[in-house]
Design an enzyme around this catalytic site. Structure first.
Site, PDB file in Angstrom:
ATOM      1  N   CYS A  88       0.837  -1.208   0.000  1.00 20.76           N
ATOM      2  CA  CYS A  88       0.000   0.000   0.000  1.00 20.76           C
ATOM      3  C   CYS A  88       0.870   1.255   0.000  1.00 20.76           C
ATOM      4  O   CYS A  88       1.518   1.576   0.998  1.00 20.76           O
ATOM      5  CB  CYS A  88      -0.918  -0.033   1.224  1.00 20.76           C
ATOM      6  SG  CYS A  88      -1.806   1.502   1.534  1.00 20.76           S
ATOM      7  N   CYS A 145       0.000   3.954   2.563  1.00 24.06           N
ATOM      8  CA  CYS A 145       0.433   3.525   3.898  1.00 24.06           C
ATOM      9  C   CYS A 145       1.872   3.963   4.158  1.00 24.06           C
ATOM     10  O   CYS A 145       2.229   4.329   5.285  1.00 24.06           O
ATOM     11  CB  CYS A 145       0.327   2.012   4.032  1.00 24.06           C
ATOM     12  SG  CYS A 145      -1.345   1.345   3.878  1.00 24.06           S
TER      13      CYS A 145
END
Length: 326
Positions: A79, A82
């Site tokens: 991700c 993230c």
């Protein structure tokens, strides 16, 4: 569950939780008992950011939340947003020095927790206060909004549940003799510039922060932290000094006035109303042509950079923009 904007509605609702008084009493009782034993309850700095799995969730999150608010960062290695958000949360956990604990949950390895929290997209950030779970935000939110959310969370934890945080002993790890020392992590080539940018942001020196981020990008155009930080600094510089009431009045009265819509969209984003900001500019692109249309489109692309390209709200807005352009 639909993706959530930066919101503390769940925290406000905690005021009505019947368990608040009981949790507050237990917290005060635990502190009094620790004081009688001469136990300060101090923890090492490494305890402020912890990796949590399903097996340890009860102990590390639910039980700990009776002492201090626990913020949960749901993330995954693949991700990209993230990778922007997690370092910010980790830095803030250390900066807040025991006012909250950050628990990191790898969703790939902990699918059950992801299902229990009904998470549809990551990064997703929740909190647990005195055993009560609540959503905070989804996506790589601007740091100024993250700070505001954390401040509200801490205030509610203290006022409603008596959670005053935990004591951090900075010497607990430095003086420990547990074997060979861990290798010292070398500072990255741009850490000093990035730290200077953060200090400038904290001091409301948005021009200085923007320049520090530009200096990093001049050497490393792909630096994601600098790109996100620059977009945020430029946004904050634009809204500084705005009269929100006047800006929104002008935008409501002049829907075809692109500068008015752009200014209102900036305010929307800073206020956490991400979809409103994107929708306002998509509509401005739809209603206009020529230079006005280009101005609205370019500002929308800049706001995408503030949130992060992989955020589902950005993906949806990109699709909406394509529909009105083509």
């Amino acid at each position: 569950m639909q993706p959530r904007n930066m919101s503390m509605s769940g925290v406000v609702d905690l005021a009505a939780v019947k368990a608040a008084g009981e949790a507050k009493a237990k917290a005060e009782q635990a502190r009094a008992e620790a004081a009688r034993r001469g136990d300060t309850g101090a923890v090492p700095p490494s305890s402020l950011v912890i990796d949590v799995d399903e097996a340890g969730f009860e102990r590390d999150v639910l039980q700990r939340s009776s002492e201090v608010p626990v913020v949960i960062d749901f993330w995954a290695e693949w991700c990209e947003p993230c990778k922007q958000l997690s370092p910010v949360l980790e830095r803030l956990a250390r900066e807040y020095n025991g006012r909250f604990v950050l628990a990191k949950v790898d969703v790939d390895a902990n699918q059950m927790l992801m299902q229990q929290f009904q998470i549809q997209g990551i990064p997703a950030v929740f909190a647990v206060v005195a055993g009560q779970a609540l959503p905070l935000f989804q996506g790589a939110a601007p740091e100024i909004q993250i700070r505001e959310t954390l401040d509200q969370l801490i205030q509610v934890g203290e006022q409603r549940f008596g959670l005053t945080g935990i004591t951090v002993d900075a010497d607990a790890e430095a003086g420990a003799d547990d074997g060979p020392a861990e290798p010292v992590e070398q500072a990255g080539p741009y850490d000093a510039l990035l730290e200077a940018a953060v200090r400038a942001l904290d001091a409301d020196d948005f021009g200085g922060a923007a320049q520090a981020y530009r200096n990093v990008l001049a050497d490393d155009p792909g630096n994601t932290e600098a790109k996100l930080g620059l977009a945020q600094a430029e946004l904050l510089a634009r809204v500084k000094g705005m009269d929100p009431q006047q800006v929104r009045k002008e935008a409501a009265e002049r829907p075809d006035d692109v500068p008015a819509q752009i200014a209102a969209a900036d305010l929307d984003l800073v206020g956490g109303h991400v979809e409103d900001a994107f929708g306002r500019l998509v509509e401005a692109v739809r209603r206009t042509a020529g230079e006005d249309r280009d101005a609205a489109r370019l500002r929308l692309l800049e706001l995408f950079d503030v949130i992060g390209s992989d955020d589902p709200r950005v993906t949806a807005a990109r699709s909406a923009l394509a529909r009105v352009l083509f």
